[in-house]
Design a protein around this motif. Structure first.
Motif, PDB file in Angstrom:
ATOM      1  N   LEU A  64       0.713  -1.157   0.069  1.00 26.29           N
ATOM      2  CA  LEU A  64      -0.059  -0.069  -0.027  1.00 26.29           C
ATOM      3  C   LEU A  64       0.915   1.065  -0.075  1.00 26.29           C
ATOM      4  CD1 LEU A  64      -2.912  -1.228   2.302  1.00 26.29           C
ATOM      5  CD2 LEU A  64      -2.992  -0.692  -0.206  1.00 26.29           C
ATOM      6  N   THR A  65       1.997   1.093   0.544  1.00 23.05           N
ATOM      7  CA  THR A  65       2.956   2.489   0.604  1.00 23.05           C
ATOM      8  C   THR A  65       3.184   2.561  -0.764  1.00 23.05           C
ATOM      9  OG1 THR A  65       3.660   2.103   2.877  1.00 23.05           O
ATOM     10  CG2 THR A  65       5.081   3.451   1.515  1.00 23.05           C
ATOM     11  N   GLN A  66       3.784   1.358  -1.624  1.00 19.24           N
ATOM     12  CA  GLN A  66       4.288   1.301  -2.936  1.00 19.24           C
ATOM     13  C   GLN A  66       3.412   2.297  -3.828  1.00 19.24           C
ATOM     14  OE1 GLN A  66       5.040  -2.754  -3.594  1.00 19.24           O
ATOM     15  NE2 GLN A  66       7.093  -2.221  -4.199  1.00 19.24           N
ATOM     16  N   VAL A  67       1.918   2.088  -3.739  1.00 19.24           N
ATOM     17  CA  VAL A  67       1.011   2.455  -4.423  1.00 19.24           C
ATOM     18  C   VAL A  67       0.245   3.663  -3.943  1.00 19.24           C
ATOM     19  CG1 VAL A  67       0.315   0.429  -5.421  1.00 19.24           C
ATOM     20  CG2 VAL A  67      -0.772   1.276  -3.672  1.00 19.24           C
ATOM     21  N   GLN A  85      -9.393   3.144  -5.460  1.00 16.25           N
ATOM     22  CA  GLN A  85      -9.571   1.604  -5.443  1.00 16.25           C
ATOM     23  C   GLN A  85      -8.830   0.923  -6.443  1.00 16.25           C
ATOM     24  OE1 GLN A  85     -13.994   0.597  -5.269  1.00 16.25           O
ATOM     25  NE2 GLN A  85     -14.582   2.920  -4.775  1.00 16.25           N
ATOM     26  N   GLN A  86      -8.334   1.618  -7.388  1.00 15.11           N
ATOM     27  CA  GLN A  86      -7.462   0.868  -8.701  1.00 15.11           C
ATOM     28  C   GLN A  86      -6.338   0.738  -8.041  1.00 15.11           C
ATOM     29  OE1 GLN A  86      -8.077  -1.181 -10.614  1.00 15.11           O
ATOM     30  NE2 GLN A  86      -7.778  -0.197 -12.856  1.00 15.11           N
ATOM     31  N   ARG A  87      -5.806   1.665  -7.346  1.00 15.64           N
ATOM     32  CA  ARG A  87      -4.328   1.471  -6.727  1.00 15.64           C
ATOM     33  C   ARG A  87      -4.373   0.387  -5.599  1.00 15.64           C
ATOM     34  NH1 ARG A  87      -2.327   7.118  -4.826  1.00 15.64           N
ATOM     35  NH2 ARG A  87      -4.454   7.416  -4.807  1.00 15.64           N
ATOM     36  N   VAL A  88      -5.445   0.228  -4.941  1.00 17.56           N
ATOM     37  CA  VAL A  88      -5.501  -0.815  -3.871  1.00 17.56           C
ATOM     38  C   VAL A  88      -5.470  -2.198  -4.671  1.00 17.56           C
ATOM     39  CG1 VAL A  88      -7.049  -1.987  -2.266  1.00 17.56           C
ATOM     40  CG2 VAL A  88      -6.772   0.330  -2.233  1.00 17.56           C
ATOM     41  N   ALA A  89      -6.295  -2.357  -5.807  1.00 15.68           N
ATOM     42  CA  ALA A  89      -6.246  -3.560  -6.584  1.00 15.68           C
ATOM     43  C   ALA A  89      -4.863  -3.808  -7.175  1.00 15.68           C
ATOM     44  CB  ALA A  89      -7.355  -3.385  -7.868  1.00 15.68           C
ATOM     45  N   VAL A  90      -4.073  -2.823  -7.532  1.00 13.47           N
ATOM     46  CA  VAL A  90      -2.822  -3.175  -7.980  1.00 13.47           C
ATOM     47  C   VAL A  90      -1.852  -3.557  -6.745  1.00 13.47           C
ATOM     48  CG1 VAL A  90      -0.545  -1.749  -8.805  1.00 13.47           C
ATOM     49  CG2 VAL A  90      -2.796  -1.306  -9.946  1.00 13.47           C
ATOM     50  N   ALA A  91      -1.991  -3.006  -5.738  1.00 11.98           N
ATOM     51  CA  ALA A  91      -1.240  -3.450  -4.401  1.00 11.98           C
ATOM     52  C   ALA A  91      -1.463  -4.976  -4.188  1.00 11.98           C
ATOM     53  CB  ALA A  91      -1.414  -2.726  -3.152  1.00 11.98           C
ATOM     54  N   ARG A  92      -2.808  -5.499  -4.382  1.00 14.43           N
ATOM     55  CA  ARG A  92      -3.353  -6.579  -3.957  1.00 14.43           C
ATOM     56  C   ARG A  92      -2.592  -7.471  -5.053  1.00 14.43           C
ATOM     57  NH1 ARG A  92      -9.242  -7.137  -4.694  1.00 14.43           N
ATOM     58  NH2 ARG A  92      -8.641  -6.919  -6.935  1.00 14.43           N
ATOM     59  N   ASN A 114      -0.781   9.379 -11.316  1.00 19.01           N
ATOM     60  CA  ASN A 114      -1.305   8.104 -10.528  1.00 19.01           C
ATOM     61  C   ASN A 114      -1.161   6.913 -11.339  1.00 19.01           C
ATOM     62  OD1 ASN A 114      -1.569   8.594  -7.820  1.00 19.01           O
ATOM     63  ND2 ASN A 114      -3.330   9.526  -8.236  1.00 19.01           N
ATOM     64  N   GLY A 115      -1.310   7.310 -12.793  1.00 20.25           N
ATOM     65  CA  GLY A 115      -1.322   6.295 -13.783  1.00 20.25           C
ATOM     66  C   GLY A 115       0.252   5.872 -14.122  1.00 20.25           C
ATOM     67  N   GLN A 116       1.002   6.966 -14.275  1.00 16.35           N
ATOM     68  CA  GLN A 116       2.439   6.826 -14.480  1.00 16.35           C
ATOM     69  C   GLN A 116       3.026   6.149 -13.241  1.00 16.35           C
ATOM     70  OE1 GLN A 116       3.705  11.036 -14.836  1.00 16.35           O
ATOM     71  NE2 GLN A 116       3.370  10.917 -17.240  1.00 16.35           N
ATOM     72  N   GLN A 117       2.438   6.280 -12.009  1.00 13.93           N
ATOM     73  CA  GLN A 117       3.103   5.663 -10.886  1.00 13.93           C
ATOM     74  C   GLN A 117       2.841   4.213 -11.048  1.00 13.93           C
ATOM     75  OE1 GLN A 117       0.947   6.605  -7.077  1.00 13.93           O
ATOM     76  NE2 GLN A 117       2.757   5.720  -5.763  1.00 13.93           N
ATOM     77  N   VAL A 118       1.446   3.810 -11.516  1.00 18.15           N
ATOM     78  CA  VAL A 118       1.113   2.261 -11.341  1.00 18.15           C
ATOM     79  C   VAL A 118       1.777   1.817 -12.612  1.00 18.15           C
ATOM     80  CG1 VAL A 118      -0.845   1.025 -12.350  1.00 18.15           C
ATOM     81  CG2 VAL A 118      -1.067   2.567 -10.384  1.00 18.15           C
TER      82      VAL A 118
END
Length: 164
Positions: A64-67, A85-92, A114-118
């Motif tokens: 979660l820190t990463q995202v 919510q999408q960033r949580v899904a990426v962390a999962r 945030n898209g670039q971060q993901v």
């Protein structure tokens, strides 16, 4: 074939085990469990792998820190924006360190930053050896990949691999 194993003849339980131990999923519709907190939603991926509780929590909080979602770890999904919510899904998807991540529009609900971060997180995972299979409508994100397969009406119209 997956990791040298012919999966065509595997039983349902063997396929379930293969998915649980090797594949992370990023769904376009997030598929977060409303009754769980953000950190608990991320922990789900590790729970199925039978990772001990303290280790699950540590790894989930790190993901979660990463995202950028650690400050919201105790919130419930309905308290988050679509991008959060999408960033949580990426962390999962990342937390279990899978061999393969299947990503359906992982940046579709995110603003540019945030898209670039993901994309940076997915690129780092790919550099570490994780195969990323991503569906996207973003030509910019597709161009950042090692291989791009374009479809039209369910048929492959191009298959381009970047030179190494």
């Amino acid at each position: 074939m997956f990791d040298g194993v012919d999966v065509a003849g595997l039983s349902d339980s063997a396929l379930t085990k293969l998915r649980r131990e090797n594949i992370g999923f990023i769904f376009q519709s997030f598929n977060l469990i409303e009754e769980l907190t953000v950190v608990e939603n991320v922990e789900i991926a590790l729970l199925y792998r039978r990772i001990p509780g303290a280790e699950r929590r540590r790894r989930s909080e790190e993901a979660l820190t990463q995202v950028g979602m650690a400050p919201r770890s105790r919130h419930r999904p309905q308290q988050l924006s679509g991008g959060q919510q999408q960033r949580v899904a990426v962390a999962r998807a990342l937390v279990s360190e899978p061999k393969l991540i299947l990503a359906d529009e992982p940046t579709g609900n995110l603003d540019t930053a945030n898209g670039q971060q993901v994309m940076a997180l997915l690129s780092a995972a790919a550099t570490a050896g994780v195969t990323i299979a991503m569906v996207t409508h973003s030509l910019g994100h597709a161009a950042a990949s090692h291989r791009t397969i374009s479809l039209l009406d369910g048929r492959v119209v191009s298959d381009a691999q970047l030179a190494a």
